[in-house]
Design a protein around this motif. Structure first.
Motif, short mmCIF file in Angstrom:
data_model
loop_
_atom_site.label_atom_id
_atom_site.label_comp_id
_atom_site.label_asym_id
_atom_site.label_seq_id
_atom_site.Cartn_x
_atom_site.Cartn_y
_atom_site.Cartn_z
N UNK A 15 0.86 -1.17 0.00
CA UNK A 15 0.00 0.00 0.00
C UNK A 15 0.91 1.23 0.00
N UNK A 16 0.58 2.21 -0.83
CA UNK A 16 1.37 3.43 -0.90
C UNK A 16 0.47 4.64 -0.73
N UNK A 17 0.95 5.58 0.04
CA UNK A 17 0.31 6.88 0.19
C UNK A 17 0.94 7.77 -0.86
N UNK A 18 0.13 8.25 -1.79
CA UNK A 18 0.62 9.07 -2.89
C UNK A 18 -0.08 10.42 -2.83
N UNK A 19 0.71 11.48 -3.01
CA UNK A 19 0.16 12.84 -3.05
C UNK A 19 0.70 13.52 -4.30
N UNK A 20 -0.17 14.18 -5.04
CA UNK A 20 0.30 15.07 -6.09
C UNK A 20 -0.57 16.31 -6.15
N UNK A 21 0.04 17.40 -6.66
CA UNK A 21 -0.58 18.73 -6.62
C UNK A 21 -0.94 19.22 -8.00
N UNK A 22 -1.85 20.17 -8.02
CA UNK A 22 -2.21 20.80 -9.28
C UNK A 22 -1.07 21.69 -9.75
N UNK A 23 -1.00 21.88 -11.04
CA UNK A 23 0.01 22.76 -11.64
C UNK A 23 -0.18 24.17 -11.08
N UNK A 24 0.91 24.78 -10.68
CA UNK A 24 0.94 26.12 -10.08
C UNK A 24 0.14 26.20 -8.78
N UNK A 25 -0.18 25.04 -8.20
CA UNK A 25 -0.98 24.95 -6.96
C UNK A 25 -2.32 25.70 -7.09
N UNK A 26 -2.87 25.69 -8.28
CA UNK A 26 -4.18 26.33 -8.51
C UNK A 26 -5.24 25.59 -7.70
N UNK A 113 5.63 14.19 -7.39
CA UNK A 113 4.68 13.53 -6.51
C UNK A 113 5.40 13.08 -5.26
N UNK A 114 4.64 12.73 -4.24
CA UNK A 114 5.16 12.15 -3.02
C UNK A 114 4.60 10.75 -2.91
N UNK A 115 5.43 9.79 -2.52
CA UNK A 115 4.97 8.43 -2.31
C UNK A 115 5.68 7.83 -1.11
N UNK A 116 4.91 7.14 -0.26
CA UNK A 116 5.47 6.50 0.91
C UNK A 116 4.73 5.21 1.19
N UNK A 117 5.44 4.19 1.65
CA UNK A 117 4.76 2.94 1.99
C UNK A 117 4.68 2.78 3.51
N UNK A 118 4.86 3.82 4.24
CA UNK A 118 4.75 3.79 5.71
C UNK A 118 3.64 4.69 6.18
#
Length: 118
Positions: A15-26, A113-118
């Protein structure tokens, strides 16, 4: 039902916790939240090598808990999620997204993106 998955000679719990953001943080995601979540599920269904278990959408980023198969890379999972969701959101919300991204290219997500399995 076991929480572990069996694949041939492997038994996994990936299982992975994944985070990604909108372009220019809109801050564009609230009005398209439901369709965005459906697009994420659609991307997982088309790929078949991962499954989005939990998805939370903020104004300018997405948190996902993704279950993946051992042969799949995180990079491929993120690529599939971003590509499919960008395509579907621009197809449905072209005029709305065009107010924020006017370069003529259909951007929605940053490269990273950010990804972590912890």
């Amino acid at each position: 039902m076991s929480k572990y998955e069996r694949f041939g000679h492997a038994k996994t719990f990936l299982r992975y916790h994944i985070i990604f953001s909108t372009k220019y943080r809109r801050k564009v995601l609230n009005p398209i939240r439901d369709d965005l979540l459906a697009a994420m599920d659609d991307a997982a269904g088309k790929n078949g090598r991962f499954h989005v278990e939990i998805a939370e959408v903020d104004q300018d980023h997405v948190h996902l808990l993704v279950r993946i198969r051992p042969c799949e890379s995180i990079d491929n999972v993120v690529k599939a999620l971003k590509q499919q969701s960008t395509y579907l959101m621009w197809k449905k919300y072209h005029d709305y997204l065009g107010q924020y991204y006017w370069s003529g290219q259909h951007h929605l997500w940053t490269r990273g993106y950010f990804a972590s399995n912890r």
